[in-house]
Design an enzyme around this catalytic site. Structure first.
Site, PDB file in Angstrom:
ATOM      1  CB  CYS A  94      -8.888  -4.956 -23.889  1.00  0.00           C
ATOM      2  SG  CYS A  94      -8.266  -5.645 -25.389  1.00  0.00           S
ATOM      3  CB  ALA A  95     -11.423  -6.167 -18.536  1.00  0.00           C
TER       4      ALA A  95
ATOM      5  N   GLY B 223     -14.610  -0.756 -15.991  1.00  0.00           N
ATOM      6  CA  GLY B 223     -16.011   0.031 -16.158  1.00  0.00           C
ATOM      7  C   GLY B 223     -16.962  -0.593 -16.828  1.00  0.00           C
ATOM      8  CE  LYS B 224     -15.874   1.270 -23.089  1.00  0.00           C
ATOM      9  NZ  LYS B 224     -14.704   1.838 -22.353  1.00  0.00           N
TER      10      LYS B 224
ATOM     11  CG  ASP C 266      -5.953  -5.545 -18.906  1.00  0.00           C
ATOM     12  OD1 ASP C 266      -6.880  -4.970 -19.404  1.00  0.00           O
ATOM     13  OD2 ASP C 266      -4.828  -5.343 -18.600  1.00  0.00           O
TER      14      ASP C 266
ATOM     15  CG  ASP D 130     -12.420  -0.089 -24.425  1.00  0.00           C
ATOM     16  OD1 ASP D 130     -11.926   0.670 -25.257  1.00  0.00           O
ATOM     17  OD2 ASP D 130     -12.671   0.240 -23.200  1.00  0.00           O
TER      18      ASP D 130
ATOM     19  CB  CYS E 227     -11.149   6.301 -25.359  1.00  0.00           C
ATOM     20  SG  CYS E 227      -9.310   5.868 -24.664  1.00  0.00           S
TER      21      CYS E 227
END
Length: 418
Positions: A245-246, A250-251, A269, A314, A367
């Site tokens: 789930c790019a 950032g990660k 994604d 993510d 998050c």
């Protein structure tokens, strides 16, 4: 202009009133966000486009707008207006903000005055209502109390604060000490972040994305909490790693640095434009082992069954850990959205976990700081999938760290299936 290019006041308090033109810009940005439902960064881009604002004035506008959105119901209470009256009564809201921050009222041609005695009575009353004082809508306060109990009060207060600004040092091109020195030469002051060795905190007001250091790919702007999640992946050179789930990556780029450019890192994604942005960022960072792939259907996942040493999920979430950075979300969202997200998270976790090979590690992340999206999801997954075992988990507390709020859990595949 892109959102990441905005000038920044950081946690610096405004020490002078906004100009009349800047006051109008704040009102117009707020109206676009609250009445038209536009994300804050797009509202900034729309209203700043074509204007020749001084960097300091642009920073002041974004600082005031962000503070208003983080505590919108509080400032509306002081101004005695509702949140849907801002386009019409915005000058009254801005007057209340200036009075609350002990600044002179902006000198507008047309303004709605506030009677001082009434203002200060409201301010004292607001101080006795913790959720209102912290700028928390009722639906979110109810949810937070249900999910976090006594811990919610400190998280709620922390989410009302202005976010700090962090960089992730790119070890493919530099190190923390050298980057800090080079940034200092460009007028950017930084300091180390205890517990997050890849991070530097920016402690001066600067347009980071105009620096040569950025153009050369020496850093990315990334919250220290997000960097902590990426570090938990524990990727090593030569591994096959999937960031499923790019998003804009950032990660992904942090993981590429862990791998020292060696091995295969697949960023996936469902939205191509995000992957296109990631390709540009990867080129600048020198992350040459990053591949991108659109998730066109479930077949994309099936083809990668049992193939990865590490899979990072993510997942889409409520974003309730990053509200100080994205304060407009709590005025657009409703409690009805959370059950939909929880079901989506469950489906992604169940489906995408198939890509982890035996003895490989699955990292689930959000998050959010709400257990319903976090540990409860992990426990339900493990109960339904005994061929995975729990390793550890962590919630990055907004209140305890000053970072954005995140959750991560690591699970190991012990067999192909139960």
């Amino acid at each position: 202009m892109i959102a990441s290019d905005f000038y920044y006041l950081g946690s610096t308090m405004l020490n002078a009133s906004l100009s009349p033109s800047s006051t109008e810009l704040v009102i117009n940005v707020l109206a676009m966000v609250l009445e038209e439902g536009k994300p804050l960064d797009r509202a900034y881009s729309h209203h700043f486009s074509g204007l020749k604002l001084a960097p300091s004035e642009q920073a002041r506008i974004t600082y005031v707008t962000g503070d208003l959105l983080r505590r919108l119901n509080f400032y509306c209470y002081l101004a005695d207006i509702s949140t849907d009256e801002i386009a019409r009564m915005g000058s009254r809201l801005l007057n209340a903000w200036h009075m609350a921050n002990e600044l002179p009222i902006p000198k507008l041609q047309y303004t709605l005055a506030i009677e001082e005695d009434d203002f200060y009575q409201r301010l004292e009353a607001a101080k006795q209502q913790a959720a209102l004082f912290d700028g928390c809508p009722e639906w979110l306060d109810t949810l937070g109390q249900e999910q976090l109990g006594d811990d919610w009060a400190k998280e709620r207060a922390a989410l009302a604060q202005a976010p700090k600004r962090y960089l992730r040092v790119n070890p493919l091109k530099t190190n923390s000490e050298d980057l800090a020195k080079r940034l200092a030469k460009e007028g950017v002051e930084t300091r180390e972040v205890p517990g997050v060795p890849s991070a530097l905190e920016v402690i001066s007001d600067a347009a980071l994305f105009r620096t040569e250091c950025f153009k050369q790919g020496l850093f990315e702007q990334q919250d220290a909490g997000s960097q902590h999640v990426a570090a938990a992946v524990g990727a090593e050179p030569g591994m096959r790693v999937i960031d499923a789930c790019a998003g804009a990556g950032g990660k992904t780029l942090a993981i590429a640095a862990q791998m020292q450019g060696k091995g295969r890192l697949l960023a996936m994604d469902v939205e191509q434009w995000k992957l296109d942005n990631l390709k540009q960022r990867a080129r600048r960072a020198g992350a040459h082992n990053v591949e991108t792939r659109i998730i066109a259907s479930s077949k994309t996942i099936k083809r990668l069954k049992l193939s990865a040493d590490r899979v990072l999920l993510d997942v889409p979430c409520s974003g309730l850990g990053v509200l100080k950075r994205n304060p407009d979300a709590k005025w657009r969202d409703t409690p009805d959205r959370l059950p939909v997200l929880v079901e989506l998270q469950r489906e992604i976790l169940q489906s995408y976990s198939r890509m982890v090979k035996v003895d490989g590690i699955l990292i689930y992340a959000t998050c959010s700081i709400m257990p319903q999206e976090n540990r409860q999801q992990v426990d339900a997954f493990l109960a339904a999938n005994p061929h995975f075992s729990f390793i550890d988990d962590e919630t990055v507390s907004v209140a305890d760290t000053g970072f954005d709020g995140f959750y991560l859990a690591r699970m190991k595949r012990t067999a192909e299936s139960a």
